[in-house]
Design a protein around this motif. Structure first.
Motif, PDB file in Angstrom:
ATOM      1  N   UNK A  53       0.835  -1.210   0.000  1.00 50.93           N
ATOM      2  CA  UNK A  53       0.000   0.000   0.000  1.00 50.93           C
ATOM      3  C   UNK A  53       0.868   1.257   0.000  1.00 50.93           C
ATOM      4  N   UNK A  54       1.943   1.254   0.779  1.00 57.18           N
ATOM      5  CA  UNK A  54       2.857   2.402   0.801  1.00 57.18           C
ATOM      6  C   UNK A  54       3.611   2.525  -0.521  1.00 57.18           C
ATOM      7  N   UNK A  55       4.004   1.396  -1.110  1.00 62.55           N
ATOM      8  CA  UNK A  55       4.688   1.437  -2.405  1.00 62.55           C
ATOM      9  C   UNK A  55       3.779   1.992  -3.496  1.00 62.55           C
ATOM     10  N   UNK A  56       2.484   1.724  -3.387  1.00 62.91           N
ATOM     11  CA  UNK A  56       1.549   2.286  -4.363  1.00 62.91           C
ATOM     12  C   UNK A  56       1.484   3.792  -4.252  1.00 62.91           C
ATOM     13  N   UNK A  57       1.641   4.319  -3.033  1.00 58.45           N
ATOM     14  CA  UNK A  57       1.705   5.767  -2.867  1.00 58.45           C
ATOM     15  C   UNK A  57       2.989   6.342  -3.451  1.00 58.45           C
ATOM     16  N   UNK A  58       4.040   5.530  -3.465  1.00 61.88           N
ATOM     17  CA  UNK A  58       5.343   5.998  -3.940  1.00 61.88           C
ATOM     18  C   UNK A  58       5.511   5.816  -5.449  1.00 61.88           C
ATOM     19  N   UNK A  59       5.175   4.630  -5.968  1.00 59.03           N
ATOM     20  CA  UNK A  59       5.448   4.322  -7.373  1.00 59.03           C
ATOM     21  C   UNK A  59       4.194   4.198  -8.236  1.00 59.03           C
ATOM     22  N   UNK A  60       3.042   4.188  -7.626  1.00 56.44           N
ATOM     23  CA  UNK A  60       1.805   4.070  -8.382  1.00 56.44           C
ATOM     24  C   UNK A  60       1.230   2.656  -8.331  1.00 56.44           C
ATOM     25  N   UNK A  61      -0.088   2.590  -8.488  1.00 59.22           N
ATOM     26  CA  UNK A  61      -0.789   1.314  -8.398  1.00 59.22           C
ATOM     27  C   UNK A  61      -0.382   0.375  -9.525  1.00 59.22           C
TER      28      UNK A  61
END
Length: 437
Positions: free
Chosen positions: A87-95
């Motif tokens: 979930x945090x990686x999606x905030x960083x690199x996108x879904x």
């Protein structure tokens, strides 16, 4: 030139007709939900395979149920631990990037499993790689999509996406079970891996990261919402959110409740129901078909739960789900038989309606209590869910080996579900799950 640039920054008109009281709608949000659901469906199909692979693996490699259950438990733990970081990686690199990478990881783990020769390889390929990939497309992924693309109807959307994993089990389980029976377990894994590889490029173009990327508002929002800046330090942020949430009593209550949820669904039903039914003389293909029926009603039950979560107290809804589930599990030693009779069908339908119905109210409570960090918090709560599932998957096999029956397992987990109903009422949130205005 400046006027043109300024005009280009203005949001385009939302497609679709306005809703009640001028509420703007976005059809594109529902296409994003469809793409996310497709990815979840494919990833969810992998969670049922240990149950139908248990017999073939024991026959070919002479592994104990405990050994196979250990690999399944590693898979489930990784599934849970990965979710908050994803979930945090999606905030960083996108879904899109995270989901496409996850589907590739799942496919790689499944293909490598077909060439394994030792139990530690099963733990590495299936437990670690497949667990890592499926965890990245877990319910925290659905929570991220819901939070970004919807302001209203969040409970309904949560129900749709939560049911996706079980819908995948329903779609693929009978075919995979038939393939294992008539050919081998390896073609079943290869087939599922190829499906994952085919879906990855299909969902990428549709699965946009934020409504602002295409100049639209979130569904139901009266105002345009700019895309937030990428959040760096995904791992640090994930741990910080955990630290802050862990200082509150409701977090631990929700984690405990969801650990029992995992033990009584993924952990025992999807891993041990087919072997338990086979102990009573039922064919594995028949038991797999019953699991598929559970999946059918799971979709209806989860969507209905999401609809109810938009309209009633989430704590009470959660308590009712657990109380009913506990009663069903306590009845299973009596209901289990060699043939499919009316009592078994009542169990299958009722359990299907309740299986994932706990997800929308839990996610709603996380949103009420933790706001913008709710997807990450829910990921940590889901980690507890998977730890509970892992313990049930592993200890369930050990109990069967030691006691020669699954009956004590059903009784213990039925009592645990009843306790979860009481814990749900003790979780203090708002009187409504979240603001739907």
């Amino acid at each position: 030139m400046e006027e043109t640039t300024a005009r280009s920054r203005q949001p385009r008109e939302d497609s679709g007709r306005p809703g009640p009281a001028g509420e703007p709608r976005s059809r594109r949000a529902w296409w994003v939900v469809a793409a996310a659901a497709l990815a979840i469906v494919v990833a969810g199909a992998f969670s049922t395979l240990p149950g139908i692979l248990q017999g073939p693996l024991r026959q070919e490699f002479h592994w104990s149920r405990g050994t196979i259950g250990f690999a399944s438990s590693v898979n489930m733990v990784l599934y849970g631990l990965t979710a908050p970081f994803a979930a945090a990686l999606m905030d960083r690199f996108g879904i899109r990037r995270v989901v496409v990478a996850a589907l590739g990881t799942v496919a790689a783990g499944a293909l490598l499993t077909t060439v394994m020769t030792a139990s530690w390889q099963f733990t590495l390929f299936w437990g670690f790689l497949v667990g890592l990939g499926t965890g990245s497309t877990a319910m925290a992924f659905g929570a991220t999509v819901t939070n970004r693309w919807f302001t209203t109807r969040r409970g309904l959307v949560t129900g749709i996406l939560s049911s996706g994993s079980v819908f995948g089990q329903m779609v693929f389980l009978p075919a995979l079970s038939w393939t294992v029976d008539h050919y081998d377990w390896r073609p079943a894994l290869v087939t599922l891996a190829l499906v994952a590889l085919a879906v990855a490029p299909a969902v990428g173009p549709v699965l946009r990261d934020h409504p602002a990327d295409i100049g639209q508002r979130p569904y139901g929002s009266p105002v345009f919402v700019p895309r937030p800046s990428p959040v760096g330090g995904a791992a640090r942020r994930t741990l910080t959110v955990l630290r802050d949430a862990a200082r509150t009593a409701p977090f631990w209550l929700l984690a405990g409740v969801f650990a029992i949820c995992g033990a009584t669904t993924n952990g025992i039903m999807w891993t041990h129901f087919a072997p338990a039914a086979h102990d009573h003389g039922m064919a594995v293909t028949t038991a797999s078909a019953l699991l598929a029926v559970i999946g059918v009603f799971n979709v209806a039950g989860t969507i209905a739960s999401g609809w109810l979560t938009d309209r009633m107290n989430a704590r009470r809804l959660l308590a009712v789900c657990f109380a009913l589930r506990g009663a069903l599990l306590l009845s299973l030693p009596v209901v289990m038989a060699a043939t499919v009779d009316p009592a078994m069908m009542v169990f299958v339908v009722a359990f299907g309606l309740l299986d994932l119905a706990t997800v929308p109210p839990v996610l709603a409570l996380c949103r009420t209590l933790h706001g913008e960090d709710s997807a990450i918090v829910f990921g940590w709560v889901n980690t507890a869910h998977q730890i509970g599932a892992a313990l049930a998957a592993s200890l369930g096999g050990v109990a069967r080996d030691a006691l020669g029956s699954y009956d004590p397992v059903w009784i213990v987990l039925g009592a645990a579900s009843s306790a979860a109903a009481l814990l749900s009422l003790a979780t203090r949130g708002s009187s409504r799950a979240y603001d739907t205005a």
